[in-house]
Every structure is written in structure tokens, then in C-alpha cells.
Design an enzyme around this catalytic site. Structure first.
Site, PDB file in Angstrom:
ATOM      1  N   ASP A 194       5.351  13.335  -2.917  1.00 61.50           N
ATOM      2  CA  ASP A 194       4.506  12.247  -3.736  1.00 61.50           C
ATOM      3  C   ASP A 194       3.440  11.779  -3.000  1.00 61.50           C
ATOM      4  OD1 ASP A 194       5.279  10.781  -6.471  1.00 61.50           O
ATOM      5  OD2 ASP A 194       4.838   9.321  -4.976  1.00 61.50           O
ATOM      6  N   SER A 195       2.444  11.222  -3.785  1.00 60.12           N
ATOM      7  CA  SER A 195       1.132  10.513  -3.218  1.00 60.12           C
ATOM      8  C   SER A 195       1.025   9.091  -3.771  1.00 60.12           C
ATOM      9  CB  SER A 195       0.174  11.335  -2.940  1.00 60.12           C
ATOM     10  OG  SER A 195       0.083  12.389  -2.091  1.00 60.12           O
TER      11      SER A 195
END
Length: 212
Positions: A78-79
């Protein structure tokens, strides 16, 4: 035979792994990201993104076909962009993306990419790891016409922070400090270290990928 499973719909992450010699099985997570973020409301940014990545990896593992799930490496990611003390995810709509760019143009922000790795052997999780890669991104200042054209392309609406470095958004990034693959959403150096700590070598996953 250990199979790599990518728990992400991101074409950027898939591209990073394919260019690095892997052909992962893609299983998209159905995690309620808002609920996970709410549960980590008081956590530092790196813990939020690694927590999201871990939740995605755990959820994806439950959907991996039985023939693969017995021996596999699941990667969850996840960014989010950290700027002015807050995390920014996917804008989702043009107005939010425009506001995001108006704030970050000409400035530097940190792209946090959470990584989670589950190593499964004989149907049991033997290693569970989570970490975060952080890369500083120096943004340019697009003209109003350029920004509006970029917004019309639709690209910034569905990517963390409203930009890419491997697509149209690369025109408006003046530089980075750190790992470029982390900005795309999956850090190869960080992933290599995480796999090594679980006893999985790059040579092994190359070999297994070649056999799939």
C-alpha cells in the site's frame, strides 16, 4: 514449488515484478482500507501503510487457489504520500487531484510504500513480515494548462498522491531521493531484504517463476 502472489491490482507493481524476472499470480484484495486506516488513526505514517499492506496480504491469502496456497509467497502493498503531516491516498476525483497538486507543486513530499510478506510452506505461514519504504519526491510546478491536461487523462485519480513517475506524471517530478521502484509502489531492495530474512533467495523465486 513456491509461487509468488501479488495482492494488488496495481499495474505499476506488476510491471516492477515482471521487469525483475517474476510472473506473479495476481489476487486483488478486498480489504476495507478506510476501516484499517481508522484503526491506525494514532499510528505514525509508516505504520499505517505497513498495516494496510499486512491486512491486504492476510486477506489475499484466503483467496489464493488451494494448489498455490500450499507453498507460496504473498506480497501485499500500500502506498500513500506524506505531506504537511498527513497521508494522501488516491484522489478519486478531479477536484481532489487538482487540490492535491496545488498543494504539492514545487515542494518535496515523502512517498511511503508499505510492504507485507507471507511465506507459506506446506499450508502453514512460516514467516510474516511488514516494513515500509520511504522515498523523497521533488515535485515540479506544472502550468495550469499542463495540469488540467494531466487531470483529464484520468491517471492521477487512481494512484497514491495523484502522480506517477512511470507514466504521464513523470513530466512533473523533478527528482527523487531513494529507491524509484518504491515510488511505483513496490521496492525491490526492501522486498529482497524481507525475503532474505525469511530464507527466500531471489535465485529461488527466479527459478520457480521460470517453471510456472
Amino acid at each position: 514449488m513456491t509461487r509468488v502472489v501479488l495482492g494488488s491490482a496495481s499495474t505499476g507493481r506488476l510491471g516492477v515484478l515482471r521487469q525483475a524476472g517474476l510472473d506473479p499470480l495476481v489476487v486483488v484484495s478486498g480489504v476495507d482500507e478506510d476501516a484499517v486506516i481508522a484503526s491506525l488513526a494514532d499510528a505514525p505514517p509508516e505504520r499505517v501503510v505497513s498495516g494496510l499492506a499486512a491486512a491486504k496480504a492476510d486477506e489475499v491469502l484466503t483467496h489464493v487457489p488451494a494448489a498455490v496456497a500450499a507453498d507460496c509467497v504473498v506480497i501485499g502493498c500500500d502506498s500513500m504520500l506524506f505531506l504537511d503531516g498527513r497521508l494522501c491516498g488516491k484522489p478519486g476525483d478531479v477536484d481532489t487531484a487538482r487540490q492535491q497538486w496545488q498543494v504539492m507543486a514545487g515542494r518535496t513530499a515523502q512517498l511511503h510504500s508499505g510492504h507485507a510478506v507471507l511465506v507459506v510452506h506446506d499450508g502453514a505461514v512460516t514467516h510474516r513480515l511488514a516494513d515500509t519504504g520511504i522515498t523523497a519526491v521533488h515535485f515540479g510546478s506544472p502550468t495550469e494548462a499542463d495540469l488540467e491536461a494531466y487531470l483529464r487523462s484520468g491517471e492521477p485519480l487512481g494512484v497514491a498522491g495523484g502522480f506517477t513517475i512511470d507514466g504521464l506524471g513523470g513530466w512533473f517530478v523533478d527528482g527523487i531521493e531513494g529507491d524509484p521502484s518504491n515510488v511505483i509502489g513496490l521496492s525491490l531492495p526492501l522486498l529482497r531484504r524481507m525475503l532474505a530474512s525469511a530464507g527466500v533467495s531471489i535465485a529461488e523465486i527466479w527459478e520457480n517463476s521460470a517453471q510456472t
